[in-house]
Design a protein around this motif. Structure first.
Motif, PDB file in Angstrom:
ATOM      1  N   ILE A  63       0.910  -1.259   0.098  1.00  0.00           N
ATOM      2  CA  ILE A  63      -0.080   0.189  -0.105  1.00  0.00           C
ATOM      3  C   ILE A  63       0.976   1.106   0.018  1.00  0.00           C
ATOM      4  O   ILE A  63       1.507   1.500   0.983  1.00  0.00           O
ATOM      5  N   GLU A  64       0.981   1.977  -1.316  1.00  0.00           N
ATOM      6  CA  GLU A  64       1.673   3.098  -1.331  1.00  0.00           C
ATOM      7  C   GLU A  64       0.564   4.319  -1.219  1.00  0.00           C
ATOM      8  O   GLU A  64      -0.186   4.337  -2.065  1.00  0.00           O
ATOM      9  N   LEU A  65       1.127   5.219  -0.256  1.00  0.00           N
ATOM     10  CA  LEU A  65       0.219   6.530  -0.405  1.00  0.00           C
ATOM     11  C   LEU A  65       0.424   7.434  -1.310  1.00  0.00           C
ATOM     12  O   LEU A  65       1.620   7.490  -1.687  1.00  0.00           O
ATOM     13  N   ASP A  66      -0.371   8.391  -1.657  1.00  0.00           N
ATOM     14  CA  ASP A  66      -0.004   9.467  -2.300  1.00  0.00           C
ATOM     15  C   ASP A  66       1.084  10.445  -1.550  1.00  0.00           C
ATOM     16  O   ASP A  66       0.989  10.362  -0.547  1.00  0.00           O
ATOM     17  N   GLU A  67       1.751  11.317  -2.286  1.00  0.00           N
ATOM     18  CA  GLU A  67       2.567  12.030  -1.790  1.00  0.00           C
ATOM     19  C   GLU A  67       2.180  12.742  -0.540  1.00  0.00           C
ATOM     20  O   GLU A  67       2.792  12.986   0.443  1.00  0.00           O
ATOM     21  N   GLN A  68       1.139  13.364  -0.794  1.00  0.00           N
ATOM     22  CA  GLN A  68       0.295  14.284   0.419  1.00  0.00           C
ATOM     23  C   GLN A  68       0.187  13.596   1.442  1.00  0.00           C
ATOM     24  O   GLN A  68       0.340  13.961   2.670  1.00  0.00           O
ATOM     25  N   GLU A  69      -0.491  12.590   1.204  1.00  0.00           N
ATOM     26  CA  GLU A  69      -1.063  11.613   2.459  1.00  0.00           C
ATOM     27  C   GLU A  69       0.342  11.086   3.280  1.00  0.00           C
ATOM     28  O   GLU A  69       0.436  11.018   4.462  1.00  0.00           O
ATOM     29  N   TYR A  70       1.189  10.706   2.361  1.00  0.00           N
ATOM     30  CA  TYR A  70       2.439  10.157   3.267  1.00  0.00           C
ATOM     31  C   TYR A  70       3.154  11.237   3.794  1.00  0.00           C
ATOM     32  O   TYR A  70       3.605  11.051   5.153  1.00  0.00           O
ATOM     33  N   GLN A  71       3.276  12.366   3.482  1.00  0.00           N
ATOM     34  CA  GLN A  71       3.896  13.610   4.065  1.00  0.00           C
ATOM     35  C   GLN A  71       3.219  13.920   5.248  1.00  0.00           C
ATOM     36  O   GLN A  71       3.731  14.318   6.338  1.00  0.00           O
ATOM     37  N   LYS A  72       1.850  13.832   5.185  1.00  0.00           N
ATOM     38  CA  LYS A  72       0.927  14.010   6.294  1.00  0.00           C
ATOM     39  C   LYS A  72       1.493  13.315   7.419  1.00  0.00           C
ATOM     40  O   LYS A  72       1.535  13.410   8.507  1.00  0.00           O
ATOM     41  N   ARG A  73       1.466  11.944   7.071  1.00  0.00           N
ATOM     42  CA  ARG A  73       1.840  10.768   7.958  1.00  0.00           C
ATOM     43  C   ARG A  73       3.363  10.982   8.574  1.00  0.00           C
ATOM     44  O   ARG A  73       3.494  10.908   9.952  1.00  0.00           O
TER      45      ARG A  73
END
Length: 150
Positions: free
Chosen positions: A128-138
């Protein structure tokens, strides 16, 4: 040097080289006194991190008591941050090092109805790879939670 007389090279170390191999798998959240915390790109287990010891050591027994106490305190702080943000049923801790000979620990949140419950975690399927915005939020929410506990 290990008890068997073998030594591992820092030049060949995945974490010490800190190059494209490491960056393709995880991004740095924060550097602490004894460790650096990374968020895995594969978020099959939401909030899954790796906590690596900052100096090149290959075995826990190579750390001084102060280093061990400090390192494991930072692992515990990371796990607590993951629990508070993602509410897993259990945290799994994994240390291997056969292929990456540098002290590091996988901190893996697990859920009773989630992948690999009751089994060791498996990175080879169901990524499961998140989009960049969601990943950076995490990354940012984990960084904030970890740093407020230091």
């Amino acid at each position: 040097m290990l008890s068997n007389g073998k030594e591992t090279s820092m030049e060949a170390c995945f974490y010490c080289e800190d190059g494209s191999r490491r960056k393709s798998l995880m991004s740095e959240i924060c550097r602490l006194n004894y460790s650096t915390v990374y968020l895995n790109h594969n978020q099959k287990f939401p909030g899954r991190c790796v906590v690596k010891f900052n100096d090149h050591k290959t075995e826990y027994f190579q750390l001084t008591k102060e280093e061990r106490d400090g390192y494991f305190e930072e692992v515990a702080i990371t796990a607590k941050a993951i629990c508070e943000l993602y509410h897993p049923d259990k945290i799994n801790y994994a240390t291997f090092g056969d292929l990456v000979p540098h002290v590091h620990m996988h901190v893996v949140p697990k859920y009773q109805n989630g992948p690999d419950w009751g089994l060791p975690f498996d990175d080879t399927r169901d990524r499961i790879e998140l989009d960049e915005q969601e990943y950076q939020k995490r990354v940012e929410e984990l960084k904030k939670e970890i740093l407020k506990k230091i």
